[in-house]
Design an enzyme around this catalytic site. Structure first.
Site, PDB file in Angstrom:
ATOM      1  N   LYS A  22       5.034  10.017   8.157  1.00 61.09           N
ATOM      2  CA  LYS A  22       4.808   9.535   9.530  1.00 61.09           C
ATOM      3  C   LYS A  22       5.786  10.124  10.547  1.00 61.09           C
ATOM      4  O   LYS A  22       5.649  11.270  10.963  1.00 61.09           O
ATOM      5  CB  LYS A  22       4.815   7.997   9.528  1.00 61.09           C
ATOM      6  CG  LYS A  22       3.615   7.410   8.734  1.00 61.09           C
ATOM      7  CD  LYS A  22       3.568   5.911   8.799  1.00 61.09           C
ATOM      8  CE  LYS A  22       2.558   5.343   7.831  1.00 61.09           C
ATOM      9  NZ  LYS A  22       1.177   5.335   8.356  1.00 61.09           N
TER      10      LYS A  22
ATOM     11  N   TYR B 221       0.862  -1.182   0.000  1.00 59.00           N
ATOM     12  CA  TYR B 221       0.000   0.000   0.000  1.00 59.00           C
ATOM     13  C   TYR B 221       0.892   1.223   0.000  1.00 59.00           C
ATOM     14  O   TYR B 221       1.830   1.314   0.815  1.00 59.00           O
ATOM     15  CB  TYR B 221      -0.894  -0.007   1.242  1.00 59.00           C
ATOM     16  CG  TYR B 221      -1.763   1.223   1.398  1.00 59.00           C
ATOM     17  CD1 TYR B 221      -1.496   2.174   2.380  1.00 59.00           C
ATOM     18  CD2 TYR B 221      -2.854   1.444   0.562  1.00 59.00           C
ATOM     19  CE1 TYR B 221      -2.292   3.298   2.532  1.00 59.00           C
ATOM     20  CE2 TYR B 221      -3.653   2.576   0.698  1.00 59.00           C
ATOM     21  CZ  TYR B 221      -3.376   3.496   1.691  1.00 59.00           C
ATOM     22  OH  TYR B 221      -4.158   4.612   1.825  1.00 59.00           O
TER      23      TYR B 221
ATOM     24  N   ASP C 186       9.360   2.839  -0.830  1.00 63.29           N
ATOM     25  CA  ASP C 186       8.339   3.526  -0.019  1.00 63.29           C
ATOM     26  C   ASP C 186       8.664   3.230   1.449  1.00 63.29           C
ATOM     27  O   ASP C 186       8.306   2.176   1.970  1.00 63.29           O
ATOM     28  CB  ASP C 186       6.946   3.024  -0.392  1.00 63.29           C
ATOM     29  CG  ASP C 186       5.881   3.685   0.442  1.00 63.29           C
ATOM     30  OD1 ASP C 186       4.678   3.496   0.131  1.00 63.29           O
ATOM     31  OD2 ASP C 186       6.216   4.380   1.427  1.00 63.29           O
TER      32      ASP C 186
HETATM   33  P1  KE4 Z   1      -0.566   8.694   4.271  1.00 64.55           P
HETATM   34  O1  KE4 Z   1      -1.069   9.346   2.995  1.00 64.55           O
HETATM   35  O2  KE4 Z   1      -1.644   7.940   5.014  1.00 64.55           O
HETATM   36  O3  KE4 Z   1       0.197   9.703   5.172  1.00 64.55           O
HETATM   37  O4  KE4 Z   1       0.564   7.631   3.867  1.00 64.55           O
HETATM   38  C1  KE4 Z   1       0.212   6.640   2.932  1.00 64.55           C
HETATM   39  C2  KE4 Z   1       1.166   5.462   3.070  1.00 64.55           C
HETATM   40  C3  KE4 Z   1       2.181   5.332   2.136  1.00 64.55           C
HETATM   41  N1  KE4 Z   1       3.067   4.303   2.211  1.00 64.55           N
HETATM   42  C4  KE4 Z   1       2.991   3.390   3.212  1.00 64.55           C
HETATM   43  C5  KE4 Z   1       3.996   2.279   3.265  1.00 64.55           C
HETATM   44  C6  KE4 Z   1       1.976   3.489   4.190  1.00 64.55           C
HETATM   45  O5  KE4 Z   1       1.910   2.565   5.188  1.00 64.55           O
HETATM   46  C7  KE4 Z   1       1.043   4.540   4.129  1.00 64.55           C
HETATM   47  C8  KE4 Z   1      -0.091   4.696   5.117  1.00 64.55           C
HETATM   48  N2  KE4 Z   1      -0.180   3.698   6.119  1.00 64.55           N
HETATM   49  C9  KE4 Z   1      -1.518   3.442   6.662  1.00 64.55           C
HETATM   50  C10 KE4 Z   1      -1.417   2.288   7.656  1.00 64.55           C
HETATM   51  N3  KE4 Z   1      -1.125   1.063   7.021  1.00 64.55           N
HETATM   52  C11 KE4 Z   1      -2.103   4.671   7.273  1.00 64.55           C
HETATM   53  C12 KE4 Z   1      -3.358   4.427   8.106  1.00 64.55           C
HETATM   54  C13 KE4 Z   1      -4.604   4.870   7.384  1.00 64.55           C
HETATM   55  O6  KE4 Z   1      -4.689   4.711   6.141  1.00 64.55           O
HETATM   56  O7  KE4 Z   1      -5.514   5.359   8.096  1.00 64.55           O
END
Ligand code: KE4
Length: 425
Positions: free
Chosen positions: A265, A142, A237
């Site tokens: 993060k 993801y 990523d």
């Molecule tokens: P954000 O757009 O949510 O800041 O980051 C996206 C993203 C990109 N790459 C990786 C490897 C990620 O894990 C994420 C976002 N992680 C999720 C949890 N698996 C965020 C939680 C959510 O979507 O509410």
């Protein structure tokens, strides 16, 4: 739970599913989500007056624990000067210098406001730099809700059973090649057939959005070699793993240098942030220098920069990674020993302060292994733990996080509760 329930009802009238991010809705673990009133250290304090030991850590950012006093003070100090300027500010330079110092492959970078923006921008940059359209991603990984990457995605998309989101034009998805992670033959064959069309590989070097999966020996090195041979861009990523598994992320641990890295993060100290960076010759394709456009009203926001700078400086000073690894190993071994004594098939992949729970007879090496695991057992364990004061991610396809504040009686109590949850299965 009455206050949370009434808040959730009001929320559902106005927010789809009552949430601002789908995985928070508890759809795969049942019941309705608690609402958090405040957080401190390793604890969440719910609107209903419960105290929970938190193994989500707001999905990774709070590696120093919630409401860290140093980060708070940095935000307050920045706040005294205003909240947003829309001009360059000194914090941005300090953050850039810190990131380049911490992450081995970074020569230049740009700040943005989320991990999604970071990966989306890195993909556009790779396409602009190479003049090619195809991008390889891996099933179950993801990378945020980027149109072209919401194909066989993990995290909430997988949790809710929509790894291929609707609303993505077929033309977008057609430019995305989806392969199984750890399948060296498949990625080799794909480059042999269409390497000259491939702009980039984007990969979570340690996939953590369909549980936690570790690379086979030599796999990341193969991705590096193929991208180098075919002049494709290798994008790590590290939104989740950056500064989490090591100060320099997975690339520091395995010694494989990507061309671009997406970050997020932890580098925001709990405030909205993302960043992407890497080779200067690629980054210099970005506007205003080059033809690849990317922008953001709040990119480099002084509050988020101040929080992130403090979080990173604290990591550099404390170097907490051995402590976090010790915590992770303690939890892993306790859970495995308990499951074994009960004759329950459990895998607990763990790296540093990240671990996942797969109720599976054999190690999970890819998405198909992950989805074949027993998610009913996970649901039972999640709800037992929550009712006894431990909050795990509300999905079998996420990863647990610990912070520097998971120490002493907190970690002992959490281990006891999680082991009891396994015994209760
Ligand atoms: P954000 O757009 O949510 O800041 O980051 C996206 C993203 C990109 N790459 C990786 C490897 C990620 O894990 C994420 C976002 N992680 C999720 C949890 N698996 C965020 C939680 C959510 O979507 O509410």
């Amino acid at each position: 739970m009455n206050i949370s329930k009434s808040l959730f009802k009001r929320a559902q009238d106005l927010l789809p599913g009552g949430v601002n991010s789908p995985v928070r809705a508890f759809r795969s673990v049942g019941g309705s989500p608690f609402f958090t009133e405040r957080a401190q250290g390793a604890h969440l304090f719910t609107a209903d007056g419960s105290q929970l030991i938190d193994f989500v850590c707001t999905w990774g950012p709070s590696i120093h624990g919630h409401n860290d006093p140093d980060i708070r003070n940095a935000i307050i100090e920045a706040l005294d000067k205003g909240t947003s300027f829309g001009t360059p500010n000194p914090y941005e330079v300090q953050m850039a210098e810190l990131l380049v110092d911490c992450v081995p492959s970074l020569e230049k970078l740009r700040m943005c406001n989320s991990g999604t923006e970071a990966t989306m921008s890195a993909i556009r940059l790779a396409r602009g730099f190479t003049g090619r359209d195809k991008v390889i991603k891996f099933t179950g990984c993801y990378h945020g809700h980027v149109d072209s990457l919401l194909v066989k995605a993990g995290s909430g998309a997988l949790t809710l059973g929509h790894p291929d989101s609707s609303g993505i034009p077929a033309g977008f998805a057609a430019e995305t090649i989806v392969l199984d992670y750890n399948d060296s033959a498949a990625v080799q064959a794909t480059f042999n057939e269409q390497g000259s069309d491939i702009a980039a590989i984007i990969v979570e070097p340690y996939p953590a959005n369909c549980g936690l999966i570790m690379p086979d020996t030599g796999y990341l090195e193969l991705l590096r070699e193929l991208c180098t041979t075919h002049n494709s861009v290798l994008i790590f990523d590290e939104v989740m793993t950056g500064f989490r598994v090591a100060l320099g992320g997975v690339q520091e641990i395995v010694g494989v240098m990507p061309d671009l890295t997406a970050m997020g993060k932890i580098i925001g100290g709990g405030l909205p942030v993302g960043a992407f960076g890497g080779r200067a010759d690629i980054m210099n394709q970005l506007a205003p220098l080059g033809p690849v456009y990317q922008a953001g009203t709040l990119s480099g926001n002084p509050l988020a920069m101040a929080a992130g700078i403090t979080a990173l400086n604290k990591l550099k000073m404390l170097q907490p990674y051995a402590q976090l690894e010790y915590f992770g190993i303690r939890v892993r071994d306790a859970l495995l020993d308990t499951a074994k004594s009960k004759g329950i098939a459990l895998q607990v992949p763990q790296v540093g302060s990240m671990f996942a729970l797969f109720f599976s007879d054999s190690p999970v090496r890819n998405y198909n292994d992950a989805v074949a695991s027993d998610t009913h057992h996970f649901k039972s364990l999640f709800n037992y733990a929550l009712s006894n004061g431990v909050y795990l991610p509300p999905s079998a396809f996420e990863t647990c996080f610990m912070c520097t504040q998971h120490k002493g009686e907190d970690i002992d109590l959490a281990i006891e509760i999680l082991c009891n949850a396994i015994r209760a299965l």
